[in-house]
Design an enzyme around this catalytic site. Sequence first.
Site, PDB file in Angstrom:
ATOM      1  N   THR A  79       5.155   8.899   1.314  1.00  0.00           N
ATOM      2  CA  THR A  79       4.382   8.002   0.458  1.00  0.00           C
ATOM      3  C   THR A  79       3.825   6.823   1.246  1.00  0.00           C
ATOM      4  O   THR A  79       3.132   5.979   0.701  1.00  0.00           O
ATOM      5  CB  THR A  79       5.247   7.456  -0.696  1.00  0.00           C
ATOM      6  OG1 THR A  79       6.352   6.721  -0.148  1.00  0.00           O
ATOM      7  CG2 THR A  79       5.757   8.603  -1.573  1.00  0.00           C
TER       8      THR A  79
ATOM      9  N   HIS B  50       0.802  -1.225   0.000  1.00  0.00           N
ATOM     10  CA  HIS B  50       0.000   0.000   0.000  1.00  0.00           C
ATOM     11  C   HIS B  50       0.837   1.280   0.000  1.00  0.00           C
ATOM     12  O   HIS B  50       0.287   2.378   0.008  1.00  0.00           O
ATOM     13  CB  HIS B  50      -0.976   0.001   1.182  1.00  0.00           C
ATOM     14  CG  HIS B  50      -2.005  -1.075   1.056  1.00  0.00           C
ATOM     15  ND1 HIS B  50      -2.184  -2.036   2.019  1.00  0.00           N
ATOM     16  CD2 HIS B  50      -2.872  -1.371   0.063  1.00  0.00           C
ATOM     17  CE1 HIS B  50      -3.129  -2.859   1.631  1.00  0.00           C
ATOM     18  NE2 HIS B  50      -3.557  -2.484   0.437  1.00  0.00           N
ATOM     19  N   ASN B  51       2.167   1.136   0.018  1.00  0.00           N
ATOM     20  CA  ASN B  51       3.004   2.328  -0.081  1.00  0.00           C
ATOM     21  C   ASN B  51       2.892   2.852  -1.512  1.00  0.00           C
ATOM     22  O   ASN B  51       2.951   2.098  -2.468  1.00  0.00           O
ATOM     23  CB  ASN B  51       4.457   1.999   0.270  1.00  0.00           C
ATOM     24  CG  ASN B  51       5.280   3.252   0.494  1.00  0.00           C
ATOM     25  OD1 ASN B  51       5.394   4.096  -0.386  1.00  0.00           O
ATOM     26  ND2 ASN B  51       5.847   3.372   1.678  1.00  0.00           N
ATOM     27  N   ARG B  52       2.745   4.159  -1.646  1.00  0.00           N
ATOM     28  CA  ARG B  52       2.534   4.757  -2.962  1.00  0.00           C
ATOM     29  C   ARG B  52       3.827   5.112  -3.687  1.00  0.00           C
ATOM     30  O   ARG B  52       3.808   5.691  -4.771  1.00  0.00           O
ATOM     31  CB  ARG B  52       1.669   6.027  -2.835  1.00  0.00           C
ATOM     32  CG  ARG B  52       0.187   5.786  -2.688  1.00  0.00           C
ATOM     33  CD  ARG B  52      -0.307   5.510  -1.278  1.00  0.00           C
ATOM     34  NE  ARG B  52       0.199   6.359  -0.223  1.00  0.00           N
ATOM     35  CZ  ARG B  52      -0.353   7.505   0.181  1.00  0.00           C
ATOM     36  NH1 ARG B  52      -1.443   7.932  -0.380  1.00  0.00           N
ATOM     37  NH2 ARG B  52       0.159   8.202   1.174  1.00  0.00           N
ATOM     38  N   PHE B  53       4.979   4.770  -3.113  1.00  0.00           N
ATOM     39  CA  PHE B  53       6.253   5.178  -3.702  1.00  0.00           C
ATOM     40  C   PHE B  53       6.406   4.717  -5.154  1.00  0.00           C
ATOM     41  O   PHE B  53       6.677   5.522  -6.045  1.00  0.00           O
ATOM     42  CB  PHE B  53       7.438   4.677  -2.870  1.00  0.00           C
ATOM     43  CG  PHE B  53       8.760   5.108  -3.428  1.00  0.00           C
ATOM     44  CD1 PHE B  53       9.239   6.377  -3.181  1.00  0.00           C
ATOM     45  CD2 PHE B  53       9.518   4.255  -4.223  1.00  0.00           C
ATOM     46  CE1 PHE B  53      10.447   6.798  -3.720  1.00  0.00           C
ATOM     47  CE2 PHE B  53      10.720   4.658  -4.759  1.00  0.00           C
ATOM     48  CZ  PHE B  53      11.198   5.941  -4.507  1.00  0.00           C
TER      49      PHE B  53
END
Length: 172
Positions: free
Chosen positions: A142, A39-42
């Site tokens: 992020t 779920h990290n948007r990086f």
Amino acid sequence: MSECQSFAPVAAKDSRLLILGSMPGVRSLQLGQYYGHPHNRFWPLMAQLLGYQAVPAGYQQKLQMLLANRIALWDVLGYCQREGSLDAAITGEQPNDLAGFLRQHPQLTVICCNGGKAAAAFKKYSKTIDLSGITVYNLPSTSPANARWRLPQLAAAWQIVQTTADQANKNP
């Protein structure tokens, strides 16, 4: 308390921009990958900013995406103790050798700190480092813990990554 050890930096000799996190979260440490939490948007953010139609499937391809755009990746902290993944739980922190890294990569002109903890730790541990010729940006995290920032907002705030990559690719 769990002991956390950062990963080695990802960088090429021609890297122009360095993205600094604080310390990988539990899932990232388990996988041995930067920004490994699903779920990290990086990675979606980097793919969008760098003009990719989709996030590369494999971890090595994700790293190659950064390196091909002259982007390096590392963490401010090399070691810490922490229960869970939240930056607020970090204790006993020790920095990575940021000064040594910057000496080895004199072509870096931009540093982006991914989130408040990375920015605060960088400020704390870079006081004696010569940062002339380098612009430092403190950007929103992020991390999925920063849920109030949606991907479009992050993309707007992180626009410097696209700008720097575009300039580096035009002027190798």
